[in-house]
Design a protein around this motif. Structure first.
Motif, PDB file in Angstrom:
ATOM      1  N   ASP A   1       0.858  -1.189   0.000  1.00 18.59           N
ATOM      2  CA  ASP A   1       0.000   0.000   0.000  1.00 18.59           C
ATOM      3  C   ASP A   1       0.889   1.232   0.000  1.00 18.59           C
ATOM      4  O   ASP A   1       1.939   1.246   0.629  1.00 18.59           O
ATOM      5  CB  ASP A   1      -0.893   0.023   1.241  1.00 18.59           C
ATOM      6  N   TYR A   2       0.437   2.219  -0.687  1.00 18.55           N
ATOM      7  CA  TYR A   2       1.219   3.455  -0.758  1.00 18.55           C
ATOM      8  C   TYR A   2       0.329   4.620  -0.353  1.00 18.55           C
ATOM      9  O   TYR A   2      -0.796   4.748  -0.828  1.00 18.55           O
ATOM     10  CB  TYR A   2       1.714   3.673  -2.182  1.00 18.55           C
ATOM     11  N   SER A   3       0.833   5.433   0.553  1.00 14.63           N
ATOM     12  CA  SER A   3       0.111   6.659   0.872  1.00 14.63           C
ATOM     13  C   SER A   3       1.126   7.764   1.112  1.00 14.63           C
ATOM     14  O   SER A   3       2.328   7.516   1.233  1.00 14.63           O
ATOM     15  CB  SER A   3      -0.800   6.466   2.082  1.00 14.63           C
ATOM     16  N   ARG A   4       0.604   8.965   1.158  1.00 13.69           N
ATOM     17  CA  ARG A   4       1.483  10.120   1.210  1.00 13.69           C
ATOM     18  C   ARG A   4       1.147  10.937   2.454  1.00 13.69           C
ATOM     19  O   ARG A   4      -0.024  11.213   2.714  1.00 13.69           O
ATOM     20  CB  ARG A   4       1.246  10.941  -0.050  1.00 13.69           C
ATOM     21  N   ALA A   5       2.171  11.293   3.208  1.00 11.09           N
ATOM     22  CA  ALA A   5       1.967  12.152   4.378  1.00 11.09           C
ATOM     23  C   ALA A   5       2.030  13.610   3.938  1.00 11.09           C
ATOM     24  O   ALA A   5       2.806  13.963   3.050  1.00 11.09           O
ATOM     25  CB  ALA A   5       3.034  11.872   5.426  1.00 11.09           C
ATOM     26  N   GLU A   6       1.188  14.430   4.557  1.00  9.91           N
ATOM     27  CA  GLU A   6       1.185  15.859   4.219  1.00  9.91           C
ATOM     28  C   GLU A   6       1.978  16.664   5.243  1.00  9.91           C
ATOM     29  O   GLU A   6       2.411  17.774   4.980  1.00  9.91           O
ATOM     30  CB  GLU A   6      -0.254  16.387   4.169  1.00  9.91           C
ATOM     31  N   ALA A   7       2.119  16.093   6.437  1.00  7.50           N
ATOM     32  CA  ALA A   7       2.838  16.795   7.496  1.00  7.50           C
ATOM     33  C   ALA A   7       3.532  15.776   8.378  1.00  7.50           C
ATOM     34  O   ALA A   7       3.186  14.587   8.359  1.00  7.50           O
ATOM     35  CB  ALA A   7       1.862  17.627   8.336  1.00  7.50           C
ATOM     36  N   THR A   8       4.500  16.240   9.134  1.00  4.60           N
ATOM     37  CA  THR A   8       5.259  15.325   9.988  1.00  4.60           C
ATOM     38  C   THR A   8       4.320  14.519  10.877  1.00  4.60           C
ATOM     39  O   THR A   8       4.517  13.318  11.084  1.00  4.60           O
ATOM     40  CB  THR A   8       6.246  16.124  10.859  1.00  4.60           C
ATOM     41  N   ALA A   9       3.306  15.210  11.388  1.00  2.42           N
ATOM     42  CA  ALA A   9       2.390  14.546  12.323  1.00  2.42           C
ATOM     43  C   ALA A   9       1.743  13.314  11.691  1.00  2.42           C
ATOM     44  O   ALA A   9       1.457  12.331  12.384  1.00  2.42           O
ATOM     45  CB  ALA A   9       1.318  15.530  12.781  1.00  2.42           C
ATOM     46  N   ASP A  10       1.535  13.357  10.356  1.00  2.00           N
ATOM     47  CA  ASP A  10       0.925  12.200   9.679  1.00  2.00           C
ATOM     48  C   ASP A  10       1.835  10.980   9.726  1.00  2.00           C
ATOM     49  O   ASP A  10       1.374   9.848   9.576  1.00  2.00           O
ATOM     50  CB  ASP A  10       0.678  12.510   8.190  1.00  2.00           C
ATOM     51  N   ALA A  11       3.110  11.234   9.861  1.00  2.00           N
ATOM     52  CA  ALA A  11       4.067  10.130   9.773  1.00  2.00           C
ATOM     53  C   ALA A  11       4.407   9.549  11.141  1.00  2.00           C
ATOM     54  O   ALA A  11       4.781   8.374  11.247  1.00  2.00           O
ATOM     55  CB  ALA A  11       5.344  10.610   9.077  1.00  2.00           C
ATOM     56  N   VAL A  12       4.288  10.359  12.167  1.00  3.80           N
ATOM     57  CA  VAL A  12       4.685   9.914  13.507  1.00  3.80           C
ATOM     58  C   VAL A  12       3.713   8.862  14.010  1.00  3.80           C
ATOM     59  O   VAL A  12       2.497   9.014  13.890  1.00  3.80           O
ATOM     60  CB  VAL A  12       4.745  11.116  14.475  1.00  3.80           C
ATOM     61  N   GLY A  13       4.265   7.797  14.539  1.00  4.86           N
ATOM     62  CA  GLY A  13       3.444   6.748  15.126  1.00  4.86           C
ATOM     63  C   GLY A  13       2.823   5.802  14.123  1.00  4.86           C
ATOM     64  O   GLY A  13       1.990   4.973  14.485  1.00  4.86           O
ATOM     65  N   GLN A  14       3.232   5.897  12.897  1.00  2.00           N
ATOM     66  CA  GLN A  14       2.668   5.006  11.876  1.00  2.00           C
ATOM     67  C   GLN A  14       3.495   3.728  11.766  1.00  2.00           C
ATOM     68  O   GLN A  14       4.712   3.732  11.963  1.00  2.00           O
ATOM     69  CB  GLN A  14       2.673   5.711  10.510  1.00  2.00           C
ATOM     70  N   SER A  15       2.821   2.646  11.430  1.00  8.77           N
ATOM     71  CA  SER A  15       3.561   1.395  11.277  1.00  8.77           C
ATOM     72  C   SER A  15       4.135   1.255   9.864  1.00  8.77           C
ATOM     73  O   SER A  15       5.008   0.430   9.616  1.00  8.77           O
ATOM     74  CB  SER A  15       2.654   0.208  11.587  1.00  8.77           C
ATOM     75  N   ALA A  16       3.639   2.049   8.952  1.00 14.45           N
ATOM     76  CA  ALA A  16       4.128   1.965   7.570  1.00 14.45           C
ATOM     77  C   ALA A  16       5.609   2.328   7.519  1.00 14.45           C
ATOM     78  O   ALA A  16       6.088   3.122   8.320  1.00 14.45           O
ATOM     79  CB  ALA A  16       3.328   2.902   6.677  1.00 14.45           C
ATOM     80  N   ARG A  17       6.313   1.717   6.513  1.00 15.90           N
ATOM     81  CA  ARG A  17       7.704   2.121   6.286  1.00 15.90           C
ATOM     82  C   ARG A  17       7.696   3.482   5.631  1.00 15.90           C
ATOM     83  O   ARG A  17       6.948   3.737   4.689  1.00 15.90           O
ATOM     84  CB  ARG A  17       8.417   1.135   5.350  1.00 15.90           C
ATOM     85  N   LEU A  18       8.563   4.357   6.148  1.00 15.48           N
ATOM     86  CA  LEU A  18       8.679   5.676   5.537  1.00 15.48           C
ATOM     87  C   LEU A  18       9.575   5.567   4.309  1.00 15.48           C
ATOM     88  O   LEU A  18      10.566   4.849   4.316  1.00 15.48           O
ATOM     89  CB  LEU A  18       9.283   6.663   6.527  1.00 15.48           C
ATOM     90  N   ILE A  19       9.187   6.303   3.282  1.00 14.70           N
ATOM     91  CA  ILE A  19      10.061   6.364   2.101  1.00 14.70           C
ATOM     92  C   ILE A  19      10.267   7.817   1.705  1.00 14.70           C
ATOM     93  O   ILE A  19       9.318   8.598   1.665  1.00 14.70           O
ATOM     94  CB  ILE A  19       9.506   5.527   0.927  1.00 14.70           C
TER      95      ILE A  19
END
Lengths: 736, 320
Positions: free
Chosen positions: B5-23
């Motif tokens: 699955d691919y999704s896009r973060a709009e802000a840092t807060a969207d990425a914090v605490g997520q289990s997805a791998r960051l790219i």
């Protein structure tokens, strides 16, 4: 009339023609297409409804496939089929085999051997299914041998012997007895192996990346069990071969079989990793060189023995001593290659098989002899050029080795070299110079080409010959334009289609001379017809810029002599001259290196190569070939090494990040000197092959320069920093 | 490559605490996904969340996690005051890769151990408990310091080695708030959990790397490698060294290509500080540095090589 080349053609035909394009440094006509991304390579042929195939490599080293769990992946999205037919290849074909290589992938001969093909609607689906495919094996890896040994080796062919080597060594004033090792090499062509297969009824068309189309048609047809007349192969552009595409490989047969089963085109592109792991390696070598010389440096004894490896049942063995047979004197000789059967991927032709590794060792041994005899290395070599091939008495054709040594030395500034190691230090770097000879056998191969002079005065050259980046398009056009007196822009060359007459194929440095000779003969036939129309003898006919004339005959446009297109086919086959005269190519390398006094890193600072290989057909492509060869020589000297795991024979460094070919930063200014010569024994063009000559000995010059720089004599290639450390002088000690 | 699955973060807060791998740049992750060494179920693209500025922070500098390696290496302030960083970045990869690679991503790149990158080999880092095929295998480029019986892989990068010498700090965000991790403690030794390259927790996001006030003095990044470009370090030495009145006034060293982390040893820095440079001193420093060094066979040469590379760097930095 026989097509065999038995009598030297000394007419100097291409020196008497008037067009003046032969030898010129013309650009490659396909160059703009290639740099603009418009030249179509095998994997880029978009066929309608094309399915995608991905090969699956064995996870055992050797053994048998007992079950392939096809059903599990057939249920995956988009998957169309899983194939493991007995016609599929177990090994790639060796160069010029012309028949199917070993088939039946259910027997596993080496790690990562392709054992199945998964086909799906998309590449991603096929890849996912290929990764998921479960295969059961009867694993026999524990019985396999992964390292070559002298004890398990057998003579690859009858050793070359003359006189009494041992006795001559005992009597010699100076003896060098040294062991050398070279690792395996990969061809490392930029374009991975790829095939698109499409059937129309019983007729197969295959777009492939291949070097020798006529052989490849025979190999593919034999593998599939069909008549060669039903197979058409197209390979107009090839992104490098370096030996790896001489014969067909797994992807071609697998794509063809799957396409037939599915009734739709199938494309199989091999991954970079699988190309490294399953196509072709150059064997590692262990070499012992023994040289015996008198006080004057003249060789009396010459021994060169090598151990190489391959899979069982392979006929190919790296011909390590090939140049040793003819290059230097020494009446008492022993040359031999022994082959040990091991479990690693197939060994075959990789860039200048034989000389690439044999010459680099020999030229180091010669450097050692120069030191022992207190002779300049250039002088030592000059003193040891025999009148005829030692032990055989065969005469040489053109051999401009002395001129290459002199021209190279002068251009490079060899007289600036100190014979004493550790004499020059610049900051952290020891600076040294080294040299070596270059030598490579020359081969003429059977070839056919068709040339048409159209009624409008346009020249069309047609042959199935390939252009693997070497300049075939340019060179064949130049030969035809020169012979038929037309400007190069009225010349078209069509290559890489098996429907065209069979050229020699690209390999063994023989393409330009062999297929070029066929082009030459086709043009001669056209000239004969034109001469008749003009009313003169073929000898008298002069053609230039579309005009024809002769002594006492007024010039007329060539088109006036034509009522229709004039098409002729030229053929050549190697003949007695190949046996009666030793035809080889020669040269010399000079280089300057810097060796870091602390870290042992070697950086090449400049390199000069001077080469004589008969007539220069295109000075630009020839120079590029020489530079390319020298770059491979640098790789062989300093960076390239296939690393196999000794426990299971698998290749550990299988991509271009970990298999180190030289990068731009490794390549300093390179100087190439082309020595014009005419070799009528070699071909009617009086040309010889140049493709591989630049490799042959180059690494030896670098090894010798390292010794001259820092006093460390390395005989184990590549000469990476780890191999110098132990013997480097104290980096804080001042220069001698 | 496995489907993800691919999704896009709009802000840092969207990425914090997520289990997805960051790219971000993906220069390492995508390669590993193609090999199926990495098989994330979800990727979260953070390339549009900002964090791409380089700002002055007191006497130091704060470099956003998504600043590209190329931009950082070319920044005039970095080139002037922290040249070590610029040099280390330029010693790595290729221009194309540096254009894509980000500062945060670079810290998270994974080992290039040939067995880690080959799914058919045993590798505790890739598949905990499966063993380590590199021990007894082709291990020319493996660790000589801090390795374990479970893993002898090296951290492959150059940039983090320079950052370690420069006393940089990694800034992160976690669900429970921001934290700072000194660069020297960002990576971890393999021990019996080599699957963890560093101390980042799940869901933790690197936001910036900060450089303290310039250290001054000579700054050298020496990368010893098999070819002149596009090769990982056999060993590397990062040094920031200041001389005063013929003595080493301060020195910060870090070493690459030798351990599971950029390797630092405060005792070596201390041994050198206050001393007059000499080959004998450099040797003493190397003795201490290499006290516990252990070769694996093919990489035994790294022990003398690191000694010699250290001597070269110290000689150059001190003018000895």
């Amino acid at each position: 009339m026989s097509d065999t080349y038995d009598t030297p053609d000394t007419r100097d035909m291409l020196d008497r023609t008037r067009q003046g394009v032969i030898g010129q440094p013309l650009d490659r006509p396909e160059g703009p297409l290639k740099v603009a991304g418009q030249a179509t390579y095998a994997a880029e042929y978009a066929r309608e409804n094309c399915a995608e195939g991905v090969l699956v490599g064995a996870t055992i080293s050797t053994g048998r496939v007992t079950a392939i769990h096809k059903d599990e992946v057939l249920a995956m999205p988009g998957v169309l089929g899983v194939y493991a037919a007995p016609q599929m290849l177990r090994r790639p074909a060796q160069g010029t085999a012309g028949e199917a290589p070993l088939q039946d992938p259910s027997r596993v001969d080496y790690p990562l051997q392709p054992v199945a093909l998964v086909v799906a609607e998309t590449f991603e689906q096929a890849t996912a299914a290929a990764k998921a495919l479960r295969i059961d094996y009867d694993d026999a890896s524990d019985k396999a041998r992964f390292l070559p040994t002298q004890e398990t080796a057998e003579a690859a062919k009858e050793p070359v012997t003359a006189g009494d080597l041992e006795a001559a060594l005992r009597d010699a004033a100076h003896v060098i007895d040294a062991n050398f090792t070279t690792p395996g090499h990969a061809s490392a062509a930029m374009e991975p192996h790829a095939a698109v297969a499409e059937w129309d009824g019983d007729d197969l068309t295959l777009w492939g990346s291949l070097q020798m189309i006529a052989f490849n048609v025979a190999e593919l047809a034999d593998s599939l069990g069909i008549d060669p007349k039903h197979v058409r192969i197209l390979s107009p552009y090839v992104g490098g071969g370096f030996g790896s595409k001489l014969g067909i490989s797994h992807e071609a047969v697998a794509a063809s079989l799957a396409a037939r089963e599915l009734g739709r085109p199938v494309r199989v592109v091999m991954s970079r990793q699988l190309v490294f792991q399953s196509i072709m390696r150059r064997s590692e070598t262990v070499q012992r060189i023994r040289l015996g010389a008198g006080a004057d440096g003249r060789l009396t004894a010459f021994g060169h023995e090598a151990l190489v490896s391959n899979l069982p049942e392979e006929s190919f063995s790296e011909p390590v001593t090939q140049a040793s047979e003819f290059l230097y004197a020494g009446d008492n000789r022993l040359l031999g290659v022994r082959k040990s059967d091991i479990t690693r991927l197939t060994a075959g032709s990789v860039r200048a098989p034989g000389e690439a590794v044999g010459m680099q060792a020999l030229e180091v041994a010669m450097d050692e002899l120069a030191i022992a005899t207190n002779l300049d290395p250039v002088e030592l070599r000059k003193r040891n050029l025999p009148e005829t091939v030692p032990g055989q008495g065969t005469p040489y054709s053109s051999r401009r080795l002395v001129e290459a040594l002199d021209a190279g030395a002068a251009a490079f500034g060899w007289d600036q070299r100190s014979p004493t190691p550790c004499a020059r230090r610049e900051g952290e770097w020891w600076i040294g110079m080294g040299m070596s000879s270059a030598a490579r056998v020359n081969i003429l191969a059977k070839a056919e080409a068709r040339v048409t002079l159209t009624a409008q005065g346009h020249v069309v050259v047609e042959t199935d010959h390939t252009d693997i980046g070497t300049g075939s398009y340019a060179i064949f056009g130049q030969i035809a334009a020169e012979m038929l007196g037309q400007p190069i822009d009225r010349t078209t060359v069509k290559l890489g289609d098996s429907l065209l007459p069979a050229g020699s194929g690209s390999g063994g440095s023989w393409g330009a001379s062999s297929t070029g000779s066929a082009v030459f003969y086709a043009c001669e036939a056209i000239r004969a017809t034109l001469a008749q129309a003009l009313g003169c003898s073929a000898d008298q006919l002069i053609l230039k810029d579309g005009q024809a004339w002769a002594e006492g005959v007024d010039a007329r446009p060539v088109t006036d002599l034509l009522t229709e297109d004039l098409t002729r086919t030229g053929k050549i086959e190697p003949g007695e001259l190949m046996e009666k005269v030793n035809q080889s190519t020669y040269g010399a390398f000079f280089c300057e290196v810097a060796v870091n006094a602390f870290t042992g890193e070697t950086r090449l600072r400049r390199m000069t190569g001077a080469f004589g290989f008969g007539r220069v057909l295109n000075a630009k492509t020839a120079r590029s070939q020489c530079i390319g060869g020298m770059v491979w020589g640098i790789g062989s000297a300093l960076t390239e090494e296939l690393s196999f795991d000794a426990r299971d024979g698998h290749l550990v460094n299988h991509d271009l990040a970990e298999y180190h070919v030289p990068v731009h930063a490794d390549i300093p200014p390179m100087e190439v000197i082309l020595l014009e010569e005419r070799d009528a024994d070699a071909s009617p063009l009086q040309s010889k092959g140049v493709g591989e000559l630049g490799i042959c000995g180059a690494a030896g010059a670098i090894a010798n320069a390292i010794y001259n720089a820092c006093g460390v004599r390395l005989r184990d290639f590549p000469m990476t920093p780890d191999k110098l450390l132990a013997d480097l002088p104290d980096p804080f000690a001042p220069a001698a | 490559m496995k489907a993800f699955d691919y999704s896009r973060a709009e802000a840092t807060a969207d990425a914090v605490g997520q289990s997805a791998r960051l790219i971000a740049g993906g220069t390492n992750l995508l390669d590993l996904m193609k090999l199926e060494v990495e098989t994330p179920e979800a990727l979260l693209d953070i390339t549009r969340i900002g964090l791409n500025a380089i700002d002055a922070e007191g006497e130091g500098l704060r470099i956003g996690a998504l600043v590209s390696n190329s931009d950082a290496a070319a920044d005039p302030r970095i080139r002037r005051d922290w040249p070590l960083l610029s040099r280390a970045i330029l010693a790595g990869a290729s221009p194309q890769l540096r254009n894509k690679a980000t500062m945060g991503g670079n810290l998270c790149q994974r080992t290039r151990c040939g067995y880690f990158m080959d799914n058919r080999s045993a590798c505790n880092k890739r598949e905990p408990g499966s063993g380590c095929a590199a021990i007894g295998g082709v291990n020319r480029n493996h660790a000589i310091l801090g390795a374990s019986s479970d893993c002898i892989a090296t951290y492959p990068g150059d940039m983090a080695v320079a950052l370690s010498a420069l006393q940089a700090v990694v800034h992160t965000e976690r669900p429970e708030g921001a934290r700072e991790i000194p660069m020297r403690h960002f990576h971890r030794l393999p021990g019996d959990t080599p699957q963890q390259d560093n101390h980042l927790e799940s869901g933790e996001v690197i936001t910036a790397i900060s450089l303290p006030a310039p250290l001054g003095g000579r700054q050298i990044y020496r990368k010893v490698r098999d070819r002149a470009s596009y090769a990982f370090a056999l060993v590397s030495v990062a040094a920031a060294l200041r001389m005063e009145e013929g003595r080493i006034a301060s020195v910060h060293l870090a070493f690459g290509g030798v351990a599971h982390t950029p390797w630092t040893n405060d005792h070596v820095d201390e041994l050198l500080t206050g001393e007059r440079p000499s080959p004998a001193l450099f040797d003493k420093a190397a003795d201490l540095l290499l006290e516990d060094a252990q070769g694996q066979g093919h990489n035994d040469f790294k022990i003398p090589l690191l000694r010699r590379a250290l001597a070269a760097v110290l000689a150059e930095a001190t003018g000895e």
